[in-house]
Design an enzyme around this catalytic site. Sequence first.
Site, PDB file in Angstrom:
ATOM      1  N   GLY A 260     -55.629  37.705 -13.394  1.00  0.00           N
ATOM      2  CA  GLY A 260     -54.441  37.614 -12.538  1.00  0.00           C
ATOM      3  C   GLY A 260     -53.298  38.344 -13.227  1.00  0.00           C
ATOM      4  N   GLY A 261     -53.637  39.504 -13.798  1.00  0.00           N
ATOM      5  CA  GLY A 261     -52.690  40.225 -14.671  1.00  0.00           C
ATOM      6  C   GLY A 261     -51.587  40.959 -13.941  1.00  0.00           C
ATOM      7  N   ASP A 283     -57.474  41.456 -11.185  1.00  0.00           N
ATOM      8  CA  ASP A 283     -56.578  40.889 -10.159  1.00  0.00           C
ATOM      9  C   ASP A 283     -57.182  41.235  -8.802  1.00  0.00           C
ATOM     10  OD1 ASP A 283     -54.144  40.162  -8.568  1.00  0.00           O
ATOM     11  OD2 ASP A 283     -53.189  40.092 -10.529  1.00  0.00           O
ATOM     12  N   PHE A 310     -60.443  35.298  -9.185  1.00  0.00           N
ATOM     13  CA  PHE A 310     -60.655  34.352 -10.288  1.00  0.00           C
ATOM     14  C   PHE A 310     -61.329  33.045  -9.875  1.00  0.00           C
ATOM     15  CE2 PHE A 310     -55.720  34.018 -10.123  1.00  0.00           C
ATOM     16  CZ  PHE A 310     -55.714  33.019  -9.149  1.00  0.00           C
ATOM     17  N   ARG A 324     -51.245  34.634 -17.736  1.00  0.00           N
ATOM     18  CA  ARG A 324     -49.818  34.331 -17.824  1.00  0.00           C
ATOM     19  C   ARG A 324     -49.294  34.020 -16.427  1.00  0.00           C
ATOM     20  NH1 ARG A 324     -45.245  37.158 -16.674  1.00  0.00           N
ATOM     21  NH2 ARG A 324     -43.373  36.376 -17.682  1.00  0.00           N
ATOM     22  N   HIS A 328     -49.723  27.921 -13.120  1.00  0.00           N
ATOM     23  CA  HIS A 328     -48.625  27.159 -12.504  1.00  0.00           C
ATOM     24  C   HIS A 328     -48.524  27.432 -10.998  1.00  0.00           C
ATOM     25  CE1 HIS A 328     -44.908  30.063 -12.815  1.00  0.00           C
ATOM     26  NE2 HIS A 328     -45.980  30.710 -12.442  1.00  0.00           N
TER      27      HIS A 328
HETATM   28  C1  LIG Z   1     -47.434  34.982 -10.750  1.00  0.00           C
HETATM   29  S1  LIG Z   1     -48.449  36.339 -10.749  1.00  0.00           S
HETATM   30  C2  LIG Z   1     -48.619  36.585 -12.474  1.00  0.00           C
HETATM   31  C3  LIG Z   1     -48.902  38.016 -12.783  1.00  0.00           C
HETATM   32  C4  LIG Z   1     -48.967  38.332 -14.287  1.00  0.00           C
HETATM   33  N1  LIG Z   1     -49.964  37.536 -14.962  1.00  0.00           N
HETATM   34  C5  LIG Z   1     -47.605  38.149 -14.917  1.00  0.00           C
HETATM   35  O1  LIG Z   1     -47.476  37.321 -15.814  1.00  0.00           O
HETATM   36  O2  LIG Z   1     -46.668  38.834 -14.505  1.00  0.00           O
HETATM   37  C6  LIG Z   1     -50.049  35.682 -10.304  1.00  0.00           C
HETATM   38  C7  LIG Z   1     -51.099  36.766 -10.155  1.00  0.00           C
HETATM   39  O3  LIG Z   1     -52.323  36.148  -9.715  1.00  0.00           O
HETATM   40  C8  LIG Z   1     -52.950  37.031  -8.817  1.00  0.00           C
HETATM   41  N2  LIG Z   1     -53.900  36.295  -7.983  1.00  0.00           N
HETATM   42  C9  LIG Z   1     -53.639  35.409  -6.992  1.00  0.00           C
HETATM   43  N3  LIG Z   1     -54.783  34.937  -6.468  1.00  0.00           N
HETATM   44  C10 LIG Z   1     -55.790  35.548  -7.161  1.00  0.00           C
HETATM   45  C11 LIG Z   1     -57.210  35.445  -7.099  1.00  0.00           C
HETATM   46  N4  LIG Z   1     -57.826  34.631  -6.230  1.00  0.00           N
HETATM   47  N5  LIG Z   1     -57.938  36.189  -7.960  1.00  0.00           N
HETATM   48  C12 LIG Z   1     -57.324  37.015  -8.855  1.00  0.00           C
HETATM   49  N6  LIG Z   1     -55.983  37.143  -8.965  1.00  0.00           N
HETATM   50  C13 LIG Z   1     -55.223  36.414  -8.121  1.00  0.00           C
HETATM   51  C14 LIG Z   1     -51.797  37.603  -8.025  1.00  0.00           C
HETATM   52  O4  LIG Z   1     -52.181  38.801  -7.403  1.00  0.00           O
HETATM   53  C15 LIG Z   1     -50.747  37.797  -9.114  1.00  0.00           C
HETATM   54  O5  LIG Z   1     -50.822  39.077  -9.683  1.00  0.00           O
END
Ligand SMILES: C[S@@+](CC[C@H](N)C(=O)[O-])C[C@H]1O[C@@H](n2cnc3c(N)ncnc32)[C@H](O)[C@@H]1O
Length: 447
Positions: A260-261, A283, A310, A324, A328
């Site tokens: 989820g980067g 992601d 994920f 990161r 939450h």
């Molecule tokens: C709050 S953002 C955090 C992004 C990054 N880790 C940061 O710290 O800036 C949450 C991330 O989770 C990703 N995400 C949401 N659902 C997901 C899934 N089912 N599988 C993979 N990534 C996912 C979103 O696309 C987003 O980039």
Amino acid sequence: MTTEPVPRSRHMITAGSLVELAVEVSTAAISISQHLRSKSLNEPDFSSTSLGLPEDPEIQDARESLLVASKALTVLATDPLAHLREVFLAYAESSALRVAVEWKVAHILSADGASMPISELAEKAGADEHKLLTAMRLLANSYVFAEVEPKVFAHNCSSIRLRERPIECFITYCMDVVYHASGKYSESMRKYGSSDKPNETPFNLGLSTDKTFWEWVYEQPELCERFNECMKPMGESSYARLRTVFPWKSLGDALLIDIGGGNGHITHQIAEEAPELRVMIQDLDQAIDEAKELCPDSLKPRFSYLVHNFFEIQPVVADVYFMRMVLHFLNDEDCIKVLQCIVPAMKPGARILIAESVFPPPGALPNPRHKYVINMSWIMATLLNAKERTFEEFQKIFYAADKRFELKQWGEPGGPPSSGKSSLQSTPLPQILEATLTNNDSSETKP
Ligand SMILES: C[S@@+](CC[C@H](N)C(=O)[O-])C[C@H]1O[C@@H](n2cnc3c(N)ncnc32)[C@H](O)[C@@H]1O
């Protein structure tokens, strides 16, 4: 389980006379002022060129006292009903800030602090003069912009930051999404009771959708772009702290997967710090496209990408699985699923690193800093029935995912471990939680 002790530097003030509080304020202010003078640094002021107080560990305790005691003093000096009114009327200030951003007021006013009459400001913005004036006065009253003469405005130390696109995006994003959702919080409690489904939230009522926040947001490229943009400054300030909390360089020649980067802005900085580290960003496909575009040329040989949900089994064996600000955004059940999807890929010695604020126990942190985490928890609850978690709550989800997990916390809530002092940044205060799998199933001793 091992963890750094939680510093209980100051409790939120619930008692104290006006004079006691005033003396505390004045003692702290004098101490900060003397320190700045000894280092030939300027005191902060309200001007658009003021840099604010430096993040200097030597003045953190005094700064903390100043913030906590002055806030308590302000509350006591305000009539209780008026204080209640101020809390309630905060919605008006948020809305006025949205106006200033949408009508580009911060860009029209000169950055050097030169003033402009509202008539000229409104004409340049293409806005109605009286309506803009109403919003500007509300803001100036809260120290965002200065009304230097009646109906004449200039930048001050806060409003100048409205020229930064990530800040603009953060405000409009919060107002267009979280604000609408927040208004439905109570209704959502009534309608959904204790459901923690990610699509039975105030967001679903406020934005009239059955989709989860992520499903909804990814259908709107413009909103997605704003979301990614507003994560950037949080990333920068957050990385400044993450840097001090964890020895990234010690990872050596390892493969780290940023699950989820997003656009990779954090792992770019980690990779700069750890020159041997290889990084894979995982992601959803929209985020991966942007991450590929944004990778600096110098890092490209060490970065790879994978579109990966994920909630599906982790397909890559790596040394470190990094997340990161991912957990939450998830309710407990989904956090457990995500962790369980990583476990099968974990070879001996592999670890999961979580970079998130760890919710402090009540009273452990002084009120002003505590408020950021409380606000974030509200946003997570509003959008996705998710939350910021205490160390014990993190422990619970890890143990529910796999009883072999051992969890360790790097850093202390609120400050770098080396100094034992607290940082007063108004932006996130992430800790690193490190989870490893032990050989034994010592479930009997775990919560
Ligand atoms: C709050 S953002 C955090 C992004 C990054 N880790 C940061 O710290 O800036 C949450 C991330 O989770 C990703 N995400 C949401 N659902 C997901 C899934 N089912 N599988 C993979 N990534 C996912 C979103 O696309 C987003 O980039």
